[in-house]
Scaffold this motif. Structure first.
Motif, mmCIF file in Angstrom:
data_model
loop_
_atom_site.group_PDB
_atom_site.id
_atom_site.type_symbol
_atom_site.label_atom_id
_atom_site.label_comp_id
_atom_site.label_asym_id
_atom_site.label_seq_id
_atom_site.Cartn_x
_atom_site.Cartn_y
_atom_site.Cartn_z
ATOM 1 N N PRO A 1 0.823 -1.204 0.000
ATOM 2 C CA PRO A 1 0.000 0.000 0.000
ATOM 3 C C PRO A 1 0.861 1.259 0.000
ATOM 4 N N GLU A 2 0.405 2.264 -0.695
ATOM 5 C CA GLU A 2 1.151 3.510 -0.805
ATOM 6 C C GLU A 2 1.431 4.089 0.581
ATOM 7 N N GLY A 3 2.688 4.430 0.820
ATOM 8 C CA GLY A 3 3.074 5.038 2.084
ATOM 9 C C GLY A 3 3.361 4.059 3.199
ATOM 10 N N SER A 4 3.148 2.753 2.954
ATOM 11 C CA SER A 4 3.348 1.774 4.027
ATOM 12 C C SER A 4 4.822 1.468 4.262
ATOM 13 N N GLY A 5 5.626 1.586 3.214
ATOM 14 C CA GLY A 5 7.040 1.254 3.334
ATOM 15 C C GLY A 5 7.315 -0.231 3.439
ATOM 16 N N LEU A 6 6.304 -1.059 3.220
ATOM 17 C CA LEU A 6 6.464 -2.511 3.347
ATOM 18 C C LEU A 6 6.973 -3.120 2.040
ATOM 19 N N THR A 7 7.886 -4.039 2.154
ATOM 20 C CA THR A 7 8.348 -4.791 0.990
ATOM 21 C C THR A 7 7.250 -5.752 0.534
ATOM 22 N N SER A 8 7.068 -5.841 -0.769
ATOM 23 C CA SER A 8 6.052 -6.716 -1.347
ATOM 24 C C SER A 8 6.727 -7.774 -2.213
ATOM 25 N N VAL A 9 6.407 -9.036 -1.960
ATOM 26 C CA VAL A 9 6.911 -10.157 -2.758
ATOM 27 C C VAL A 9 5.728 -10.745 -3.522
ATOM 28 N N GLY A 10 5.780 -10.696 -4.832
ATOM 29 C CA GLY A 10 4.662 -11.204 -5.622
ATOM 30 C C GLY A 10 4.821 -10.848 -7.073
ATOM 31 N N ASN A 11 3.721 -10.788 -7.783
ATOM 32 C CA ASN A 11 3.775 -10.515 -9.212
ATOM 33 C C ASN A 11 2.872 -9.331 -9.553
ATOM 34 N N ASP A 12 2.853 -8.981 -10.825
ATOM 35 C CA ASP A 12 1.992 -7.909 -11.317
ATOM 36 C C ASP A 12 0.593 -8.496 -11.513
ATOM 37 N N PHE A 13 -0.306 -8.194 -10.590
ATOM 38 C CA PHE A 13 -1.630 -8.816 -10.604
ATOM 39 C C PHE A 13 -2.486 -8.347 -11.782
ATOM 40 N N THR A 14 -2.309 -7.093 -12.177
ATOM 41 C CA THR A 14 -3.037 -6.584 -13.338
ATOM 42 C C THR A 14 -2.591 -7.297 -14.600
ATOM 43 N N GLU A 15 -1.291 -7.457 -14.759
ATOM 44 C CA GLU A 15 -0.753 -8.176 -15.921
ATOM 45 C C GLU A 15 -1.274 -9.607 -15.954
ATOM 46 N N GLN A 16 -1.287 -10.248 -14.803
ATOM 47 C CA GLN A 16 -1.730 -11.641 -14.723
ATOM 48 C C GLN A 16 -3.192 -11.781 -15.142
ATOM 49 N N ALA A 17 -4.048 -10.918 -14.611
ATOM 50 C CA ALA A 17 -5.476 -10.997 -14.932
ATOM 51 C C ALA A 17 -5.752 -10.612 -16.383
ATOM 52 N N THR A 18 -5.015 -9.632 -16.892
ATOM 53 C CA THR A 18 -5.188 -9.214 -18.285
ATOM 54 C C THR A 18 -4.799 -10.339 -19.229
ATOM 55 N N LEU A 19 -3.710 -11.021 -18.914
ATOM 56 C CA LEU A 19 -3.286 -12.174 -19.694
ATOM 57 C C LEU A 19 -4.399 -13.223 -19.761
ATOM 58 N N ALA A 20 -5.007 -13.517 -18.626
ATOM 59 C CA ALA A 20 -6.076 -14.518 -18.578
ATOM 60 C C ALA A 20 -7.296 -14.071 -19.365
ATOM 61 N N ALA A 21 -7.692 -12.817 -19.181
ATOM 62 C CA ALA A 21 -8.897 -12.320 -19.852
ATOM 63 C C ALA A 21 -8.722 -12.264 -21.366
ATOM 64 N N ASP A 22 -7.556 -11.817 -21.810
ATOM 65 C CA ASP A 22 -7.310 -11.750 -23.254
ATOM 66 C C ASP A 22 -7.282 -13.139 -23.875
ATOM 67 N N LYS A 23 -6.712 -14.104 -23.138
ATOM 68 C CA LYS A 23 -6.691 -15.470 -23.647
ATOM 69 C C LYS A 23 -8.105 -16.035 -23.754
ATOM 70 N N LEU A 24 -8.934 -15.781 -22.748
ATOM 71 C CA LEU A 24 -10.313 -16.265 -22.794
ATOM 72 C C LEU A 24 -11.068 -15.629 -23.956
ATOM 73 N N ALA A 25 -10.867 -14.331 -24.149
ATOM 74 C CA ALA A 25 -11.530 -13.646 -25.263
ATOM 75 C C ALA A 25 -11.161 -14.292 -26.592
ATOM 76 N N GLU A 26 -9.911 -14.647 -26.737
ATOM 77 C CA GLU A 26 -9.464 -15.335 -27.958
ATOM 78 C C GLU A 26 -10.169 -16.677 -28.116
ATOM 79 N N LEU A 27 -10.281 -17.424 -27.029
ATOM 80 C CA LEU A 27 -10.880 -18.763 -27.078
ATOM 81 C C LEU A 27 -12.351 -18.740 -27.479
ATOM 82 N N ILE A 28 -13.072 -17.693 -27.093
ATOM 83 C CA ILE A 28 -14.512 -17.629 -27.381
ATOM 84 C C ILE A 28 -14.812 -16.760 -28.603
#
Length: 333
Positions: A127-154
């Motif tokens: 969260p902005e201003g928290s100063g906490l280190t975050s370990v993970g991935n780009d969640f927007t990129e991940q969801a966009t990848l899934a949605a675009d792939k589904l759109a292609e499939l249908i």
């Protein structure tokens, strides 16, 4: 597909090598606590990665590194705060947290930090201003990848259900909004409410079954957490495998077992790696080292072309993934 080497991970590995000398001099045993959202198989994989890293650090430094895994029964902020307070009372050297609701836990987190205990977030943005280190991935990129792939499939047309996870969880909320934003690019796709599973596979199954029954013309399904096996089971029981296209999230073996017959593909976070680097960051901070604001563990795209490889990776405890981060990929769309 193209290979994606994550610069933050490479940098973190280099820091770890330099930090080895510090640990050998300190010769102190350490305990780190992992607090997930709830009891869930995905978090079990995070714990495997954390345990692997602790074993490696213990072996390399000669000091015992212990992982204390504490999972609340349900994804509830009150339960998670209670777990955090109980963990802090043991005076660990660090706590890695996947928050159900950061704002609802903010005061508890700040109290823990005031005690000199390092807090790192995993599978959640900082969260902005928290100063906490975050370990993970780009969640927007991940969801966009899934949605675009589904759109292609249908064929970029038809009715698509999007199931939410735990709506207050920042990673789930970000994925859900990204799904909606990506699907909005396709004028012939109609988005409908896919239910809310609150990070529970059985709830995902019952919610999906209701959606399928109410929408016999459903073309596709998306979700925001690791409950895809529940949705896949509902699709299969409804006799609509292959008819309703489903692009899931994450790489649990119970999800992978549905590829390619029910789930076409999954855009996956790497839970084992998230556990590993959470421990590494806490260990470095406990030795007085600066740690990065963000460690991006990347996204794996899994479909019938690489499903056997991924089943082998997951069933062998994720050790291959931790040792070979070049497996992390993104799809060329």
């Amino acid at each position: 597909m193209k290979k994606k080497i994550v610069a933050a991970i490479v940098a973190s590995m280099a820091i770890a090598a330099m930090a080895g000398t510090v640990a050998q001099a300190a010769d102190d045993d350490m305990t780190f606590v992992i607090v997930p959202k709830c009891v869930h198989a995905w978090f079990d994989q995070v714990n495997i990665g954390a345990q692997n890293e602790a074993d490696l650090l213990s072996e390399q430094t000669g000091s015992k590194v212990t992982i204390d895994y504490r999972a609340p029964e349900t994804a509830d902020v009150v339960s998670q705060n209670s777990t955090l307070e109980q963990a802090a009372a043991t005076h660990p050297d660090g706590i890695a947290l996947d928050p159900v609701d950061y704002e609802g836990s903010k005061a508890v987190i700040e109290e823990i930090q005031a005690q000199g205990i390092q807090v790192v977030l995993f599978d959640a943005p900082s969260p902005e201003g928290s100063g906490l280190t975050s370990v993970g991935n780009d969640f927007t990129e991940q969801a966009t990848l899934a949605a675009d792939k589904l759109a292609e499939l249908i064929g970029e047309k038809g009715k698509v259900a999007v199931m939410q996870g735990a709506p207050s969880a920042p990673n789930h909320a970000e994925r859900y909004q990204a799904h909606l934003d990506a699907l909005a690019k396709y004028p012939d796709i109609e988005v409908i409410d896919g239910g809310i599973d609150n990070d529970n596979v059985e709830t995902a199954k019952s919610q999906a079954a209701a959606v399928l029954a109410a929408n016999p013309d459903l073309a596709g399904f998306l979700n925001c957490d690791a409950g895809g096996s529940g949705i896949a089971a509902a699709i299969e029981e409804a006799g609509k495998a292959g008819q309703v296209k489903f692009v899931s999230m994450d790489n649990l073996i119970e999800i992978l077992d549905y590829i390619p017959d029910v789930i076409t593909a999954t855009s996956s976070t790497l839970p084992q790696m998230q556990g590993s680097y959470s421990v590494l960051c806490m260990w470095q901070a406990a030795h007085g080292m600066d740690i990065p604001a963000k460690v991006d563990t990347g996204i794996a795209y899994i479909d019938e072309s690489n499903i056997d490889e991924w089943k082998d990776i997951v069933t062998n405890g994720g050790s291959e993934m931790l040792a070979n981060n070049e497996q992390t990929t993104e799809a060329d769309n």
